[in-house]
Design a protein around this motif. Structure first.
Motif: not given
Length: 238
Positions: A22, A35, A38, A41-42, A45, A52-55, A57, A59
């Protein structure tokens, strides 16, 4: 902590454990907000990492060969250099060459500061006596061991007697003065240790013993430990 260093640390955190991780937990480990995680992570990528995954859920990192290494701690780098330089000295010719090539590739992919640290590492192994070179292709033997197929060869023991052996190769071990094969010997019907410098005429058979190598090796190592403990007890009694 710079953002570049934080990205290195984030990749390392994502590599640990199966995930999902998380953003809140990752942020707590790195000392930043969810934040910021996030956004990082971007960025990862965009650099080629498959995450894999998203806010909400969590990663999970899916390793991407197109992504350059995200860096090593200095002590990890020292350990890698020491290990590879040891292989250069004790490995058979193919393995020693592979270690040298790995060092060159590692240096080319590292940040400038760590590449300098690799070139001028303070740790170095040195052996006055190199192991006796193998008389057969150690690379072919390693491959047969990995493939879990039996091999045949002529073997000269310490008394000069020559026998033909067919064995199930389990592991190649590099000692100070010689390289040995741990194997199940079909002739003796027992675990035996063979020096590679005393082997001749290696032949790779089509006789597979997959998937038994790992449990057989585990049993062999346990047998060696038991024999060592027994010998130690006899020594103590004497």
């Amino acid at each position: 902590m710079s953002r570049t260093h934080r990205l290195f640390q984030l990749m390392q955190a994502l590599r640990l454990g199966p995930g999902p991780h998380t953003a809140a937990r990752l942020g707590g480990e790195l000392g930043v907000s969810a934040r910021s995680i996030h956004r990082d992570i971007a960025t990862l990528r965009e650099m080629g990492a498959v995450i894999d995954g998203a806010a909400g859920y969590g990663f999970t990192l899916i390793e991407d060969n197109a992504l350059p290494p995200m860096g090593f701690r200095d002590t990890e780098l020292e350990a890698l250099v020491l290990g590879l330089r040891e292989v250069e000295q004790i490995g058979d010719p193919e393995l020693a060459t592979a270690a040298s090539e790995a060092l060159r590739k590692l240096q080319a992919r590292l940040p400038q500061r760590q590449a300098h640290r690799l070139r001028h590492a303070v740790l170095a192994p040195y052996r006055f006596d190199r192991p006796i070179p193998p008389a057969i292709s150690a690379q072919e033997l390693r491959q047969a061991t990995w493939d879990e197929v039996e091999v045949r060869f002529g073997y000269t023991d310490g008394h000069g007697a020559v026998t033909e052996r067919q064995v199930k190769p389990l592991s190649v071990v590099y000692f100070d003065r010689s390289t040995v094969l741990i194997a199940w010997c079909c002739l003796r019907e027992a675990i035996r240790v063979f020096r590679l410098d005393r082997m001749q005429g290696l032949q790779i058979t089509e006789q597979s013993f997959r998937p038994h190598r790992v449990p057989m090796l585990r049993d062999a190592l346990e047998q060696f430990r038991h024999e060592h403990r027994q010998a130690a007890r006899r020594t103590c009694k004497d």
